[in-house]
Design a protein around this motif. Structure first.
Motif, short mmCIF file in Angstrom:
data_model
loop_
_atom_site.label_atom_id
_atom_site.label_comp_id
_atom_site.label_asym_id
_atom_site.label_seq_id
_atom_site.Cartn_x
_atom_site.Cartn_y
_atom_site.Cartn_z
N THR A 214 1.77 2.07 -9.29
CA THR A 214 3.06 1.41 -9.85
C THR A 214 2.93 0.02 -9.35
O THR A 214 2.16 -0.31 -8.31
CB THR A 214 4.47 1.97 -9.17
N LEU A 215 3.59 -0.84 -10.20
CA LEU A 215 3.79 -2.34 -9.91
C LEU A 215 4.99 -2.56 -8.82
O LEU A 215 6.03 -2.26 -8.97
CB LEU A 215 3.81 -3.15 -11.01
N SER A 216 4.63 -3.51 -7.73
CA SER A 216 5.65 -3.82 -6.87
C SER A 216 5.60 -5.26 -6.64
O SER A 216 4.55 -5.85 -7.07
CB SER A 216 5.70 -3.10 -5.68
N PRO A 217 6.53 -5.86 -6.18
CA PRO A 217 6.17 -7.23 -5.54
C PRO A 217 4.97 -7.64 -4.90
O PRO A 217 4.59 -8.70 -4.96
CB PRO A 217 7.59 -7.51 -4.78
N GLU A 218 4.53 -6.62 -4.12
CA GLU A 218 3.38 -6.83 -3.36
C GLU A 218 1.93 -6.67 -4.23
O GLU A 218 0.77 -6.89 -3.71
CB GLU A 218 3.19 -5.82 -1.91
N GLY A 219 2.18 -6.04 -5.42
CA GLY A 219 0.97 -5.88 -6.33
C GLY A 219 0.96 -4.32 -6.74
O GLY A 219 2.30 -3.65 -6.64
N GLU A 220 -0.12 -3.89 -7.10
CA GLU A 220 -0.17 -2.59 -7.40
C GLU A 220 -0.46 -1.61 -6.14
O GLU A 220 -0.85 -2.11 -5.13
CB GLU A 220 -1.60 -2.32 -8.03
N VAL A 221 0.45 -0.48 -6.06
CA VAL A 221 0.72 0.43 -5.23
C VAL A 221 0.41 1.63 -5.41
O VAL A 221 0.91 2.25 -6.51
CB VAL A 221 2.13 0.18 -4.27
N THR A 222 -0.36 2.46 -4.72
CA THR A 222 -0.80 3.88 -5.10
C THR A 222 0.27 4.68 -4.43
O THR A 222 0.31 4.74 -2.92
CB THR A 222 -2.28 4.26 -4.93
N LEU A 223 1.16 5.47 -5.10
CA LEU A 223 1.83 6.60 -4.36
C LEU A 223 1.44 7.87 -4.91
O LEU A 223 0.78 8.15 -5.82
CB LEU A 223 3.32 6.15 -5.01
N TYR A 224 1.95 8.88 -4.05
CA TYR A 224 1.66 10.16 -4.11
C TYR A 224 3.11 11.34 -4.32
O TYR A 224 4.11 10.71 -3.79
CB TYR A 224 0.90 10.60 -3.01
N SER B 125 1.17 13.14 17.19
CA SER B 125 1.97 13.19 16.20
C SER B 125 3.10 12.32 16.32
O SER B 125 3.90 11.75 15.51
CB SER B 125 2.52 14.57 16.28
N SER B 126 3.74 12.15 17.72
CA SER B 126 4.73 11.15 17.93
C SER B 126 4.48 9.84 17.73
O SER B 126 5.04 8.89 17.25
CB SER B 126 5.32 11.43 19.29
N VAL B 127 3.18 9.43 18.16
CA VAL B 127 2.82 7.95 17.98
C VAL B 127 2.66 7.58 16.35
O VAL B 127 3.03 6.75 15.81
CB VAL B 127 1.53 7.76 18.87
N TRP B 128 1.99 8.84 15.88
CA TRP B 128 1.61 8.64 14.28
C TRP B 128 3.08 8.41 13.45
O TRP B 128 3.17 7.56 12.73
CB TRP B 128 1.07 9.60 13.87
N SER B 129 4.05 9.34 13.83
CA SER B 129 5.11 9.36 13.07
C SER B 129 5.95 8.14 13.49
O SER B 129 6.71 7.43 12.47
CB SER B 129 5.89 10.55 13.77
N LEU B 130 5.88 7.43 14.64
CA LEU B 130 6.74 6.32 15.11
C LEU B 130 5.87 5.11 14.19
O LEU B 130 6.65 4.20 13.88
CB LEU B 130 6.68 6.01 16.54
N TYR C 34 17.52 8.88 -3.40
CA TYR C 34 17.05 10.05 -3.47
C TYR C 34 17.10 10.70 -4.97
O TYR C 34 18.03 10.15 -5.69
CB TYR C 34 18.01 11.10 -2.68
N PRO C 35 16.12 11.30 -5.47
CA PRO C 35 14.98 12.28 -4.66
C PRO C 35 13.64 11.10 -4.23
O PRO C 35 13.38 10.32 -5.27
CB PRO C 35 14.71 13.14 -5.41
N HIS C 36 13.11 11.28 -3.00
CA HIS C 36 12.09 10.40 -2.50
C HIS C 36 10.65 11.26 -3.07
O HIS C 36 10.03 11.81 -2.20
CB HIS C 36 12.12 10.13 -1.30
N VAL C 37 10.38 11.01 -4.40
CA VAL C 37 9.35 11.81 -4.80
C VAL C 37 8.20 11.29 -4.56
O VAL C 37 6.93 11.77 -4.09
CB VAL C 37 9.59 12.11 -6.40
N HIS C 38 8.10 9.94 -4.73
CA HIS C 38 6.79 9.33 -4.45
C HIS C 38 6.66 8.89 -2.91
O HIS C 38 7.31 8.37 -2.48
CB HIS C 38 6.70 8.08 -5.43
N LEU C 39 5.46 9.26 -2.43
CA LEU C 39 5.35 8.98 -1.06
C LEU C 39 3.92 8.01 -1.14
O LEU C 39 3.11 7.99 -1.89
CB LEU C 39 4.82 10.13 -0.50
N ARG C 40 3.86 7.10 0.12
CA ARG C 40 2.74 6.39 0.43
C ARG C 40 1.81 7.37 0.88
O ARG C 40 2.00 8.48 1.31
CB ARG C 40 3.04 5.56 1.39
N PHE C 41 0.57 6.88 0.84
CA PHE C 41 -0.53 7.82 1.46
C PHE C 41 -0.24 8.46 2.90
O PHE C 41 -0.67 9.29 3.04
CB PHE C 41 -1.93 7.04 1.21
N GLN C 42 0.13 7.46 3.78
CA GLN C 42 0.07 7.90 5.03
C GLN C 42 1.59 8.85 5.43
O GLN C 42 1.09 9.87 6.21
CB GLN C 42 0.48 6.66 6.07
#
Length: 369
Positions: free
Chosen positions: A58-68, A127-132, A151-159
């Protein structure tokens, strides 16, 4: 790659052979999948296991972003990282926990709990460091309303998607580890309870597109559990280290209250006021009264059950402490008094010789030579 010392050989595919060599067998499967990436005929199949699927650009102000977004192909990715979790479990057990166990000389029951806390301590820390890190980079902490807005938050970033897939893979791997680690029957039911609860809550947050709220709740839960397992590890090394349990008790109550508050704020009020009410499978919208009430009921029941176990644990500690104090008082009361030394002239008190009538005897003058 050998993870455990082989003191005795067993027949192929026997029970003891699988338990002793399960990490090597799984490692061979992982190598087989990685080799599949090298050939064009199998590369498309191998990539299903390694990389998260269902991506859109998708296109965003930052440029092309890949969502999942999620789909049935995620099962293959979860299976691959299920194998990775088994390998990492064996590495931590062999090269860290087993070496510490040999020095501590713990009993079988304490040894099982020590291994459990050691494994979970490493996992909760990562997991706590990663989630933070995800919460900070995604901006969920600075903008709490983003947990339920749009909502709904269907599209997620890779991380975010990769985090959920690895979480599901880890807790799924904990089920066969009960067999591989030869966990005692008395401990299996207790461990199955929290493993199934983690799988249920993580799956619900992932499939119902409540992934943002789920990230915050997992961070709070993992930090609290990290404190508990660190306290238990210190307790097994030295039973006098019990003050860390008091610190964990404070964080545990805070986590329960924060979890309930956040769920009622995000699901009970935020989603209830959203415009897109209704059930839409294609759009991933599950914002209905029935589903919201079911989610809130599930979370409330879980938190109540955890609080009940916590209260029972604290009462048991209090009773054990009172019992130890009573035993010490009885032992101190039964100690016999030391008899006073007596001689023909009298007895000694505070280093001074006393006569029988209580007066100090006169010292004889020595004649000078």
């Amino acid at each position: 790659m050998a993870f455990r010392r082989r003191n005795k050989s067993y027949p192929f595919f026997s029970q003891e052979f699988l338990i002793q060599n399960h990490a090597d067998i799984v490692f061979s499967l992982v190598i087989l999948i990685l080799i599949g990436l090298m050939f064009e005929a199998t590369a498309k199949t191998a990539i299903l296991f390694i990389q998260p699927q269902y991506n859109v650009t998708t296109l965003s102000p930052e440029g092309e972003v890949t969502l999942y977004y999620y789909g049935w192909k995620d099962c293959a990715t979860i299976l691959f990282y299920f194998f990775i979790a088994i390998i990492l479990h064996a590495v931590v057990q062999e090269y860290l926990l087993d070496k510490v166990n040999r020095r501590l000389h713990l009993s079988k029951s304490k040894n099982t709990k020590f291994n459990e806390s050691g494994q979970l301590c490493v996992f909760h820390l990562v997991s706590s460091v990663w989630s933070l890190y995800i919460l900070i980079t995604e901006g969920y902490l600075l903008h709490p309303s983003s947990l339920w807005e749009n909502y709904p938050h269907v599209h997620l970033r890779f991380q975010v998607k990769f985090f959920y897939l690895t979480q599901l893979a880890y807790w799924l791997h904990a089920l066969p580890e009960l067999y591989f680690q030869k966990v005692r029957k008395e401990e299996i039911s207790r461990q199955l309870q929290y493993i199934c609860l983690y799988l249920l809550h993580i799956s619900a947050a992932y499939l119902l597109n409540l992934n943002r709220v789920g990230l915050v709740l997992l961070f709070l839960q993992y930090v609290s559990e990290l404190g508990f397992h660190i306290a238990r590890l210190f307790y097994f090394t030295d039973e006098n280290h019990q003050k860390m349990f008091d610190l964990w008790a404070v964080s545990f109550v805070f986590t329960r209250m924060s979890t309930l508050t956040l769920m009622f704020l995000a699901v009970g009020f935020g989603l209830a006021r959203a415009e897109n009410q209704g059930l839409d499978w294609e759009m991933g919208n599950f914002n209905t009264v029935l589903i919201r009430m079911t989610v809130l009921l599930l979370v409330c029941l879980t938190q109540s059950w955890l609080l009940w176990k916590f209260i029972r644990f604290q009462l048991r500690r209090w009773r054990e402490f009172r019992h130890e104090q009573a035993v010490r008082k009885k032992a101190a009361a039964k100690q016999p008094l030391r008899p006073l030394k007596r001689d023909s002239l009298g007895h000694h008190e505070n280093g001074v010789l006393k006569a029988e009538n209580g007066a100090s005897p006169r010292t004889k003058k020595l004649k000078s030579p």
